[in-house]
Design an enzyme around this catalytic site. Structure first.
Site, mmCIF file in Angstrom:
data_model
loop_
_atom_site.group_PDB
_atom_site.id
_atom_site.type_symbol
_atom_site.label_atom_id
_atom_site.label_comp_id
_atom_site.label_asym_id
_atom_site.label_seq_id
_atom_site.Cartn_x
_atom_site.Cartn_y
_atom_site.Cartn_z
ATOM 1 N N ASN A 35 26.362 61.082 33.069
ATOM 2 C CA ASN A 35 26.776 59.940 32.243
ATOM 3 C C ASN A 35 26.499 60.366 30.801
ATOM 4 O O ASN A 35 25.351 60.426 30.373
ATOM 5 C CB ASN A 35 25.960 58.723 32.636
ATOM 6 N N CYS A 68 22.357 50.098 28.327
ATOM 7 C CA CYS A 68 22.809 51.169 29.200
ATOM 8 C C CYS A 68 21.583 51.936 29.661
ATOM 9 O O CYS A 68 20.835 52.476 28.834
ATOM 10 C CB CYS A 68 23.786 52.081 28.464
ATOM 11 N N ASN A 106 21.187 54.849 31.628
ATOM 12 C CA ASN A 106 21.221 56.283 31.347
ATOM 13 C C ASN A 106 21.235 56.535 29.852
ATOM 14 O O ASN A 106 20.627 57.499 29.365
ATOM 15 C CB ASN A 106 22.449 56.928 32.000
ATOM 16 N N ASN A 142 22.943 43.098 31.433
ATOM 17 C CA ASN A 142 24.394 43.217 31.524
ATOM 18 C C ASN A 142 24.795 42.899 32.968
ATOM 19 O O ASN A 142 23.984 43.017 33.887
ATOM 20 C CB ASN A 142 24.873 44.611 31.097
ATOM 21 N N ASN A 148 30.284 45.132 35.632
ATOM 22 C CA ASN A 148 30.141 46.442 36.262
ATOM 23 C C ASN A 148 30.157 46.215 37.769
ATOM 24 O O ASN A 148 29.670 45.181 38.252
ATOM 25 C CB ASN A 148 28.817 47.085 35.855
ATOM 26 N N GLU A 158 32.215 51.203 35.728
ATOM 27 C CA GLU A 158 31.500 50.587 34.615
ATOM 28 C C GLU A 158 32.440 49.793 33.723
ATOM 29 O O GLU A 158 33.534 50.256 33.374
ATOM 30 C CB GLU A 158 30.781 51.648 33.782
ATOM 31 N N CYS A 207 25.076 55.369 36.572
ATOM 32 C CA CYS A 207 24.852 54.133 35.817
ATOM 33 C C CYS A 207 23.432 53.670 36.105
ATOM 34 O O CYS A 207 23.114 53.293 37.238
ATOM 35 C CB CYS A 207 25.857 53.060 36.223
ATOM 36 N N THR A 266 21.530 51.033 34.791
ATOM 37 C CA THR A 266 21.359 49.606 35.059
ATOM 38 C C THR A 266 21.981 49.246 36.401
ATOM 39 O O THR A 266 21.475 48.389 37.130
ATOM 40 C CB THR A 266 21.984 48.744 33.942
#
Length: 338
Positions: A13, A75, A77, A221, A254, A272, A281, A283
């Protein structure tokens, strides 16, 4: 004036990192970020991350523009990459050591022209603005990238749109992140799949002409998690956009597709919001373990295998906080020319 950048990735990522400490607003617009992230006509990345001055007592502020120009709240990562980037800026020595961010000598810089409108931006093809290079170390640090001493931190408090997140650089080269407490109520995600004050656990949703059982979690998120028999059989390019833009998710979502191998080991593929198919990803991995615990499929400490590698996720039964541990790696550095 040229803008220095560094390319990092967390399990594939990948992100463009910019030292934005001199300003509280990103030095690159969302439209320019789209061009920079283009893998054919730009640097190529899933997003652009800015290290801005801290606020309300935090060390730094993180903002990110996705490859489509949208701005997510956080985010996972990306924040690991940001922590490594900050450590490199400050000259923090961690193990295994990486060469300092450097320029000069025979090492060419990646030039990205931003003349005219953002849509006209292109990679410079020669001259002094030469092609992207792998950083090879050396004694010189890039201008504006300070070299701190041994007193520099290995843990940071970073302000994000999802709240304050605390990554810690470990001596084994991994980055452990306190991701906070997951939010489970429909109004917090947000989604219309349940009453605002109810949790969304194993709820049916119609996507791509079939019914899916989903559990929804917010890590600051929105995430929509569904468990499948075989993640490799899911056509992400087809169903991913339909989940993301489903009317049940007013802020889009997502979407994580999870295959349980053992109660402490799962495989995951992700679509995503704002970036599409990615190799990992953070999260999403956190949200997937929460969903697995809520549905009785996973342990509170679970390894999540993504196409780019494995993340270790722990959902503390005592504090209710989620901890994510994984790598972050610098790939190369360069200049964006204007």
């Amino acid at each position: 004036m040229p803008i220095e950048f560094a390319k990092y990735h967390g399990l594939g990522n990948d992100f463009i990192l910019i030292d934005n400490r001199q300003s509280s607003e990103p030095v690159v617009t969302p439209e320019q970020a789209v061009v920079l992230c283009d893998r054919h006509f730009g640097i190529g990345a899933d997003g652009v991350i800015f290290a801005l001055p801290g606020q309300n007592g935090t060390d730094y502020t993180m903002r990110i523009f996705n490859s489509d120009g949208s701005e997510p709240e956080m985010c996972g990562n990306g924040i690991r990459c940001l922590a490594k980037f900050i450590a490199d800026l400050e000259g923090v020595e961690i193990y295994p050591p990486q060469p300092p961010l450097s320029k000069g000598g025979s090492e060419s810089q990646s030039g990205l022209s931003q003349g005219g409108s953002a849509s006209q931006s292109r990679l410079s093809q020669g001259g002094s603005e030469s092609q992207s290079r792998l950083s090879k170390g050396g004694s010189e640090s890039q201008s504006g990238l300070s070299q701190g001493g041994s007193e520099s931190k290995t843990q940071y408090r970073i302000h994000t749109l999802a709240g304050v997140i605390s990554p810690e650089l470990r001596s084994d080269g991994q980055v452990k992140v306190d991701m906070g407490v997951p939010r489970l109520l429909a109004a917090e995600i947000p989604t219309s799949l349940a009453a605002p004050d109810a949790k969304v656990i194993d709820v049916s949703i119609a996507v791509a002409d079939r019914s899916w059982s989903v559990t929804c979690v917010s890590m600051g998120n929105p995430h929509c998690i569904t468990f499948v028999e075989d993640v490799s059989a899911v056509s992400l390019e087809t169903v991913g956009p339909q989940f993301e833009h489903h009317s049940a998710f007013p802020q889009r979502t997502n979407t994580e597709f999870i295959q349980v191998i053992h109660s402490d080991y799962v495989k995951m593929r992700v679509w995503e919001r704002g970036a599409g198919v990615t190799l990992a990803c953070g999260t999403g991995a956190c949200a997937a373990v929460v969903a697995g615990v809520l549905t009785g499929k996973c342990d509170r400490t679970t390894s999540v295998e993504l196409p780019g590698g494995v993340l270790q996720i722990e959902w503390s039964e005592v504090s209710g906080r989620i901890y994510m541990t994984g790598p972050a790696q610098r790939v190369f550095t360069g200049l964006i020319s204007q």
